[in-house]
Scaffold this motif. Sequence first.
Motif, PDB file in Angstrom:
ATOM      1  N   ALA A  78      -4.267   2.355  -2.236  1.00 27.91           N
ATOM      2  CA  ALA A  78      -2.949   1.554  -1.764  1.00 27.91           C
ATOM      3  C   ALA A  78      -2.026   2.402  -1.123  1.00 27.91           C
ATOM      4  O   ALA A  78      -1.334   1.887  -0.491  1.00 27.91           O
ATOM      5  CB  ALA A  78      -2.255   1.014  -3.394  1.00 27.91           C
ATOM      6  N   ALA A  79      -2.280   3.588  -1.244  1.00 27.60           N
ATOM      7  CA  ALA A  79      -1.431   4.544  -0.491  1.00 27.60           C
ATOM      8  C   ALA A  79      -2.385   5.966  -0.190  1.00 27.60           C
ATOM      9  O   ALA A  79      -3.086   6.326  -1.175  1.00 27.60           O
ATOM     10  CB  ALA A  79      -0.102   5.088  -1.252  1.00 27.60           C
ATOM     11  N   ARG A  87      -1.312   9.808   0.657  1.00 31.74           N
ATOM     12  CA  ARG A  87      -0.290  10.938   0.924  1.00 31.74           C
ATOM     13  C   ARG A  87      -0.580  12.199   1.393  1.00 31.74           C
ATOM     14  O   ARG A  87       0.141  12.988   1.938  1.00 31.74           O
ATOM     15  CB  ARG A  87       0.687  10.988  -0.349  1.00 31.74           C
ATOM     16  CG  ARG A  87       1.564   9.799  -0.740  1.00 31.74           C
ATOM     17  CD  ARG A  87       2.045   9.825  -2.029  1.00 31.74           C
ATOM     18  NE  ARG A  87       2.782   8.424  -2.302  1.00 31.74           N
ATOM     19  CZ  ARG A  87       2.193   7.506  -2.961  1.00 31.74           C
ATOM     20  NH1 ARG A  87       1.153   7.735  -3.501  1.00 31.74           N
ATOM     21  NH2 ARG A  87       2.691   6.260  -3.171  1.00 31.74           N
ATOM     22  N   GLU A 129       1.822   4.285   3.218  1.00 31.57           N
ATOM     23  CA  GLU A 129       2.346   3.958   1.629  1.00 31.57           C
ATOM     24  C   GLU A 129       1.980   2.505   1.363  1.00 31.57           C
ATOM     25  O   GLU A 129       2.271   1.933   0.265  1.00 31.57           O
ATOM     26  CB  GLU A 129       4.033   4.165   1.916  1.00 31.57           C
ATOM     27  CG  GLU A 129       4.373   5.508   1.847  1.00 31.57           C
ATOM     28  CD  GLU A 129       3.766   6.356   0.692  1.00 31.57           C
ATOM     29  OE1 GLU A 129       3.926   5.788  -0.419  1.00 31.57           O
ATOM     30  OE2 GLU A 129       3.394   7.508   0.859  1.00 31.57           O
ATOM     31  N   ASP A 130       1.464   1.531   2.105  1.00 34.13           N
ATOM     32  CA  ASP A 130       1.451   0.142   1.935  1.00 34.13           C
ATOM     33  C   ASP A 130      -0.121  -0.275   2.646  1.00 34.13           C
ATOM     34  O   ASP A 130      -0.039  -0.939   3.582  1.00 34.13           O
ATOM     35  CB  ASP A 130       2.581  -0.664   2.375  1.00 34.13           C
ATOM     36  CG  ASP A 130       2.389  -2.190   1.985  1.00 34.13           C
ATOM     37  OD1 ASP A 130       1.746  -2.477   1.085  1.00 34.13           O
ATOM     38  OD2 ASP A 130       2.932  -2.912   2.910  1.00 34.13           O
ATOM     39  N   LEU A 131      -1.090  -0.083   1.896  1.00 40.06           N
ATOM     40  CA  LEU A 131      -2.276  -0.182   2.330  1.00 40.06           C
ATOM     41  C   LEU A 131      -3.141  -1.140   1.506  1.00 40.06           C
ATOM     42  O   LEU A 131      -2.829  -1.339   0.342  1.00 40.06           O
ATOM     43  CB  LEU A 131      -3.129   1.018   2.562  1.00 40.06           C
ATOM     44  CG  LEU A 131      -2.554   2.316   3.192  1.00 40.06           C
ATOM     45  CD1 LEU A 131      -3.368   3.594   2.901  1.00 40.06           C
ATOM     46  CD2 LEU A 131      -2.604   1.935   4.753  1.00 40.06           C
ATOM     47  N   ASP A 132      -4.145  -1.735   2.240  1.00 38.55           N
ATOM     48  CA  ASP A 132      -5.074  -2.672   1.507  1.00 38.55           C
ATOM     49  C   ASP A 132      -6.129  -1.940   1.164  1.00 38.55           C
ATOM     50  O   ASP A 132      -6.965  -1.286   1.820  1.00 38.55           O
ATOM     51  CB  ASP A 132      -5.412  -3.885   2.540  1.00 38.55           C
ATOM     52  CG  ASP A 132      -6.513  -4.789   1.788  1.00 38.55           C
ATOM     53  OD1 ASP A 132      -6.873  -4.521   0.761  1.00 38.55           O
ATOM     54  OD2 ASP A 132      -6.917  -5.501   2.661  1.00 38.55           O
ATOM     55  N   ASP A 150       0.943   2.601   8.166  1.00 43.72           N
ATOM     56  CA  ASP A 150       1.978   2.840   7.164  1.00 43.72           C
ATOM     57  C   ASP A 150       0.944   3.134   5.993  1.00 43.72           C
ATOM     58  O   ASP A 150       0.412   2.355   5.244  1.00 43.72           O
ATOM     59  CB  ASP A 150       2.472   1.644   6.856  1.00 43.72           C
ATOM     60  CG  ASP A 150       3.576   1.740   5.774  1.00 43.72           C
ATOM     61  OD1 ASP A 150       3.693   2.692   5.193  1.00 43.72           O
ATOM     62  OD2 ASP A 150       4.376   0.575   5.349  1.00 43.72           O
TER      63      ASP A 150
END
Length: 96
Positions: A21-22, A24, A11-14, A9
């Motif tokens: 954080a994202a 794209r 769009e929701d990273l550590d 995912d």
Amino acid sequence: MATTAQAVDLEDLDPGVRGAAAIRACSVCAHPVRGVNLRQVWISLRTSGSDVLPLLVNACSTACADALPEPPEGYARMPHTGGPNVGPQPTRERPR
């Protein structure tokens, strides 16, 4: 037994793990990146004057990772995924 890539995912990273954080777009070609085709590699590039910085690249394909510029002399000779065994290497190879 064949393995399949798991989607990440993007769009929701550590940020501590993935550097953002994202994610794209591809750092090389700017095409959208999907979780199953993300290739994160490090390169060292001269940014200005004598400064050489490590840069984390979010690539959408092996071709984009292979298209990265050559680093200055004395740095890892290929894009890599990091770790204690990275150092200057004689030939450019694909990241693992």
